[in-house]
Design a protein around this motif. Structure first.
Motif, PDB file in Angstrom:
ATOM      1  N   GLU A  94       0.850  -1.204   0.000  1.00  0.00           N
ATOM      2  CA  GLU A  94       0.000   0.000   0.000  1.00  0.00           C
ATOM      3  C   GLU A  94       0.886   1.256   0.000  1.00  0.00           C
ATOM      4  N   LEU A 133      -5.338  -8.414  -5.074  1.00  0.00           N
ATOM      5  CA  LEU A 133      -5.977  -8.188  -3.766  1.00  0.00           C
ATOM      6  C   LEU A 133      -5.289  -7.048  -3.016  1.00  0.00           C
ATOM      7  N   PRO A 137      -7.647  -2.448  -3.631  1.00  0.00           N
ATOM      8  CA  PRO A 137      -8.180  -1.513  -2.626  1.00  0.00           C
ATOM      9  C   PRO A 137      -7.511  -0.129  -2.699  1.00  0.00           C
ATOM     10  N   VAL A 138      -6.186  -0.102  -2.927  1.00  0.00           N
ATOM     11  CA  VAL A 138      -5.496   1.198  -3.018  1.00  0.00           C
ATOM     12  C   VAL A 138      -5.989   1.950  -4.259  1.00  0.00           C
ATOM     13  N   LEU A 140      -8.947   1.707  -5.671  1.00  0.00           N
ATOM     14  CA  LEU A 140     -10.295   2.228  -5.381  1.00  0.00           C
ATOM     15  C   LEU A 140     -10.203   3.465  -4.498  1.00  0.00           C
ATOM     16  N   PHE A 141      -9.290   3.408  -3.547  1.00  0.00           N
ATOM     17  CA  PHE A 141      -9.105   4.534  -2.627  1.00  0.00           C
ATOM     18  C   PHE A 141      -8.611   5.779  -3.386  1.00  0.00           C
ATOM     19  N   ASP A 144     -11.365   7.091  -5.510  1.00  0.00           N
ATOM     20  CA  ASP A 144     -12.388   7.721  -4.670  1.00  0.00           C
ATOM     21  C   ASP A 144     -11.943   9.127  -4.274  1.00  0.00           C
ATOM     22  N   GLU A 145     -10.677   9.241  -3.906  1.00  0.00           N
ATOM     23  CA  GLU A 145     -10.141  10.548  -3.503  1.00  0.00           C
ATOM     24  C   GLU A 145     -10.132  11.534  -4.678  1.00  0.00           C
ATOM     25  N   ILE A 423     -14.309  -7.428  -6.497  1.00  0.00           N
ATOM     26  CA  ILE A 423     -13.997  -6.261  -5.665  1.00  0.00           C
ATOM     27  C   ILE A 423     -14.708  -5.025  -6.241  1.00  0.00           C
ATOM     28  N   ARG A 426     -18.431  -5.149  -5.382  1.00  0.00           N
ATOM     29  CA  ARG A 426     -18.690  -4.884  -3.953  1.00  0.00           C
ATOM     30  C   ARG A 426     -18.554  -3.406  -3.635  1.00  0.00           C
ATOM     31  N   ASN A 427     -17.836  -2.687  -4.465  1.00  0.00           N
ATOM     32  CA  ASN A 427     -17.649  -1.258  -4.237  1.00  0.00           C
ATOM     33  C   ASN A 427     -18.519  -0.414  -5.163  1.00  0.00           C
TER      34      ASN A 427
END
Lengths: 461, 148
Positions: A94, A133, A137-138, A140-141, A144-145, A423, A426-427
């Motif tokens: 990350e 995996l 997530p990073v 998506l983060f 999102d930001e 993933i 789910r988001n």
């Protein structure tokens, strides 16, 4: 090592046992493809029935290197999962991703290019599923930001994960299977497939730029959000980062120095996993829970299932068919290589490439046995000189390239694709089968064309 | 004692077209955290509460990369809540829910609370009509008052 009586059993397998094993194998294959029942359950049940129905003995299933469980693959898989599991807990992946986003100065297109390269490099040394995996997530983060649609990023990362994983022995499970059957090491994969993967990655980066450049726009304020991030907060345990990265690096170095250290990759990985467990002071119970046991047991079941059809001669029959169609000779296997590449590519886009390669690698062995030795050797007992023969080698590389790259063709073609799409959904960013194929299929075809050119230029000119 | 005796007199019940903002206002105006969502005939079609609103505000990817939580920009939570403007409760309500019958015993209700880890459960009659909510507190209160 061939166990006592193996050759005799193979020679005397009657038509009844041949069809029984073939039907059982096909049934297991169809049920695995249908995804109606978990594939690990199917593989283990099929393996159990192979033993109960006396297609293979328990002795063969558990202890024969060629008809049973291939522990080189199983242990390499488990120990790499332990190593990667501990390293991923440190937050270093990350941290790297956020650092890259900052290096890109928050520019979405540059972030995508950095993330695609990062995913490919990580996938070459970790398995693809673990990589996505960690990266998804990073991604998506960051999206999102920046209030960006993460779909282009996620699709590009799934594609690059499958391409990057092609480069090494440990990058993708099909390579593990091929490496073990063909007795090819880490450097063999790196030197033979690495250059092709570099070319494909350059092509992928150009392609994603063409596909997505217009969609990736953000304003100064949102870029500023990325620049303000303090990535050091992602590292909770600095000493674990140092320990895990050092051990992972040394393990990979060990793979590269395989010829010097004279140790099999599974042994090197075991030493790495044991060393990291010792110095990290983490509880083995917690770490072992993170091992993907369903995948490990899927492999165990699959080895016994395939061992059954190897023993009754089905693989040998299929190999005769391949020989009749592609006419390989002791001097030239060009047609076989190209057919192997494209057939594997298309097949892997539709079916799971692990059972496909588990079936195809003994087939290539059998074909080599027929072509080079007129079938004189027992299944899987070919001399290493034959397995590494200059004429045969391109066939192994074609199988690896086709089966790894074919996965990009469809949403279900590779485990990494399935995970990324899950993933995304789910988001709240559902990526349909068709949408993935719209990007994946051209990339798959493009990389197979590059692979064809690579095989022709490198091995046949 | 049965579940009927523990039904809250002022159970929150809303229509599925109610906005999420209105839901939050109603929750803040009572000491309840969950509302029943009814159709025009008064049949229970879902439940929705503070937990469902918060669940929508926290992105799912944080479950997989909990460390990222520390890097989210200031004002993120407020921006997420602002996105609920115009959103109706049907889009966040839970439709697969457990429910109680008014004639169920309190011990059955208590066991369900413990097993399902819920704070409140809807009570519906044989025709699916909503009769009210029972909470862990309303059950405890009923049992406690019975021994006083």
């Amino acid at each position: 090592m061939l166990i006592s009586g193996e050759v005799e059993h193979m020679a005397t397998a009657g038509p009844g046992i041949f069809w029984l094993a073939t039907l059982l194998f096909l049934l297991a294959y169809v049920v695995i493809l249908s995804e109606k029942i978990n594939k690990t359950k199917v593989a283990l049940a099929g393996a159990g029935l192979m033993i109960v129905l006396s297609v293979v003995s328990q002795q063969e299933a558990f202890y024969s290197e060629h008809l049973g469980v291939d522990y080189n693959v199983i242990f390499l898989l488990i120990f790499m999962m332990i190593l990667v599991g501990i390293t991923s807990q440190s937050g270093v992946f990350e941290w790297t991703a956020v650092k890259l986003a900052k290096l890109a100065k928050g520019n979405p297109m540059t972030i995508m290019i950095y993330f695609v390269i990062f995913t490919a490099v990580a996938s070459a040394f970790l398995d693809n599923v673990t990589t996505v995996l960690l990266v998804a997530p990073v991604t998506l983060f960051i999206c999102d930001e920046q209030e960006l649609d993460p779909t282009p990023f996620l699709i590009a990362e799934a594609l690059s994960s499958n391409i990057g994983g092609t480069a090494t022995l440990i990058g993708d499970p099909p390579n593990l299977l091929i490496g073990s059957k063909a007795q090819l090491g880490f450097n063999d994969f790196l030197f033979n497939l690495g250059p092709a993967v570099v070319v494909m990655m350059i092509a992928l980066l150009i392609t994603v730029r063409i596909f997505f450049a217009k969609k990736l726009v953000s304003d100064e304020a949102k870029r500023e959000r990325i620049m303000k991030m303090d990535e050091s907060k992602l590292i909770k345990d600095r000493s674990l980062v140092i320990k895990s990265c050092t051990v992972l690096g040394l393990t990979i170095l060990g793979f590269c120095l395989h010829d010097l250290v004279h140790l099999q990759p599974a042994t090197i990985a075991m030493m790495g996993a044991a060393a990291l467990l010792l110095i990290s002071k983490l509880d083995p119970h917690d770490i072992l829970k993170e091992v993907e046991w369903p995948t490990v047991f899927f492999f165990i079941g699959l080895f016994i299932l395939v061992g059954g059809v190897v023993k009754v001669g089905l693989i040998s029959e299929l190999s005769k068919f391949v020989i009749n169609v592609t006419h390989p000779t002791e001097d030239n296997m060009f047609t076989t290589s190209i057919v192997m590449l494209w057939f594997s590519g298309v097949a892997s886009a539709i079916v799971d490439n692990i059972p496909y390669v588990a079936t195809m690698s003994p087939l290539v062995q059998d074909m080599a046995n027929t072509v080079f030795h007129e079938g004189a050797h027992a299944a899987g007992a070919l001399p290493v000189e034959t397995l590494h023969h200059d004429v045969l080698s391109p066939v192994w590389w074609a199988l690896a390239l086709g089966s790894c790259l074919g996965g990009n063709g469809t949403a279900i073609g590779a485990s990494a694709n399935v995970i990324v799409l899950g993933i995304a959904e789910r988001n709240g960013h559902k990526i349909s089968f068709m949408k993935f194929a719209a990007y994946g299929l051209p990339v798959m075809i493009g990389t197979l064309i590059i692979s064809t050119a690579y095989i022709v230029l490198r091995y046949y000119t | 004692m049965n579940v009927r005796s523990a039904i809250l007199g002022n159970s929150l019940a809303i229509n599925k077209e109610t906005s999420v903002y209105d839901l939050v206002e109603k929750i803040l105006g009572t000491n309840q955290t969950t509302a029943a969502v009814l159709d025009d005939e008064g049949t229970l079609v879902g439940i929705v509460g503070a937990h469902d609103v918060l669940r929508r505000m926290v992105p799912a990817y944080l479950d997989m990369g909990a460390k990222l939580m520390d890097l989210i920009h200031d004002g993120y939570f407020e921006e997420k809540f602002a996105q609920f403007q115009g959103m109706k409760v049907w889009s966040i309500m839970v439709t697969q829910m457990d429910s109680l019958d008014p004639d169920d015993s309190l011990i059955k209700a208590a066991a369900m609370f413990v097993e399902k880890r819920r704070k409140s459960l809807p009570v519906i009659d044989k025709d699916g009509k909503f009769l009210g909510m029972v909470t862990r507190r309303s059950i405890l209160s009923k049992v406690f008052s019975s021994i006083q």
